[in-house]
Motif scaffolding. Structure first.
Motif, PDB file in Angstrom:
ATOM      1  N   GLY A   1       0.809  -1.210   0.000  1.00 13.75           N
ATOM      2  CA  GLY A   1       0.000   0.000   0.000  1.00 13.75           C
ATOM      3  C   GLY A   1       0.841   1.259   0.000  1.00 13.75           C
ATOM      4  O   GLY A   1       0.508   2.246  -0.667  1.00 13.75           O
TER       5      GLY A   1
ATOM      6  N   ARG B   1      -3.331   2.128  -3.095  1.00 13.64           N
ATOM      7  CA  ARG B   1      -4.434   1.454  -2.414  1.00 13.64           C
ATOM      8  C   ARG B   1      -4.930   0.224  -3.162  1.00 13.64           C
ATOM      9  O   ARG B   1      -5.214  -0.808  -2.565  1.00 13.64           O
ATOM     10  CB  ARG B   1      -5.579   2.437  -2.197  1.00 13.64           C
TER      11      ARG B   1
ATOM     12  N   SER C   1      -2.712  -2.683  -2.714  1.00 14.43           N
ATOM     13  CA  SER C   1      -2.821  -3.253  -1.370  1.00 14.43           C
ATOM     14  C   SER C   1      -4.016  -4.195  -1.266  1.00 14.43           C
ATOM     15  O   SER C   1      -3.968  -5.191  -0.531  1.00 14.43           O
ATOM     16  CB  SER C   1      -2.938  -2.137  -0.322  1.00 14.43           C
TER      17      SER C   1
ATOM     18  N   LEU D   1      -5.319   0.128   2.928  1.00 12.94           N
ATOM     19  CA  LEU D   1      -5.988   1.382   2.585  1.00 12.94           C
ATOM     20  C   LEU D   1      -5.571   2.535   3.496  1.00 12.94           C
ATOM     21  O   LEU D   1      -5.558   3.702   3.089  1.00 12.94           O
ATOM     22  CB  LEU D   1      -7.511   1.181   2.653  1.00 12.94           C
TER      23      LEU D   1
ATOM     24  N   HIS E   1      -1.180   4.840   3.710  1.00 11.95           N
ATOM     25  CA  HIS E   1      -0.728   6.185   3.383  1.00 11.95           C
ATOM     26  C   HIS E   1      -1.101   7.184   4.470  1.00 11.95           C
ATOM     27  O   HIS E   1      -0.306   8.056   4.825  1.00 11.95           O
ATOM     28  CB  HIS E   1      -1.322   6.631   2.042  1.00 11.95           C
TER      29      HIS E   1
END
Length: 204
Positions: free
Chosen positions: A28, A33, A36, A165, A168
């Motif tokens: 991720g 996203r 991931s 998700l 980050h």
């Protein structure tokens, strides 16, 4: 009916940082996203062979008597204590390298499947832990075992996807702070130890 104890313990197992979580989080961070989510799916699919291997020997385990049950319980306690110890001493639990090259979905899923497929602790988990929630008097123990396994897999997919998700969003705060990493590591280790104590005191 699925017990609260099963859901709670499974949640602790799934949430605790391990190779699958680290792979999903690092994917991720480095690839975004969507990547991931592919990683989370692959890690979840990697559970299936362990689940099947454990199910093959489940009937014999359930009918082996009280001595075998006690041995199985001790194995479960030892496994949880081992995870608590390894989590406590692992100071790189939330470390990740965001510099990895992008990878296509299929190879990414394949890599994640292989990651969990080669993890022997998953087979031990299914053999030593899940049978504790299958009654020897259940008319369809294998069906019950399969249901619990699917629930565990669903929780794995959901939690791993969430890790990816949020990677980050939490990068600066978690991956950049040794203090937060240590607090999370210690909390997970303590939760494993608590589950080991509960299992050790349980009766058939």
């Amino acid at each position: 009916m699925v017990s609260f104890e099963f859901l709670l313990t499974s949640a602790v197992v799934v949430i605790t940082p391990g190779t699958g979580v680290l792979f999903t989080v690092s994917t991720g961070l480095s690839q975004g996203r969507l990547a991931s989510l592919w990683a989370a799916l692959g890690c979840t699919l990697g559970i299936v062979p362990h689940m099947v291997a454990a199910a093959v020997g489940l009937s014999a385990v359930l009918h082996a008597g009280a001595l075998a049950f006690q041995a199985l319980k001790l194995a479960g306690v030892a496994y949880l204590l081992y995870l608590a110890f390894m989590t406590w001493r692992d100071h790189t639990a939330f470390s990740a390298d965001p510099a990895a090259a992008p990878m296509a979905p299929l190879p990414l899923v394949g890599k994640a499947i292989l990651l969990n497929l080669l993890n022997p602790k998953l087979t031990l988990f299914f053999m030593a832990f899940l049978p504790q929630f299958v009654s020897p008097t259940d008319p369809a123990p294998l069906w019950r075992f399969g249901l619990l396994s699917l629930i565990f897999m669903g929780m794995t997919l959901g939690v791993f996807a969430l890790y990816g998700l949020l990677a980050h969003a939490f990068r600066e705060r978690v991956l950049g702070s040794k203090t937060i990493q240590n607090r999370l590591r210690q909390g997970f280790a303590a939760a494993f130890a608590a589950m080991a104590g509960k299992l050790a005191l349980s009766e058939r």
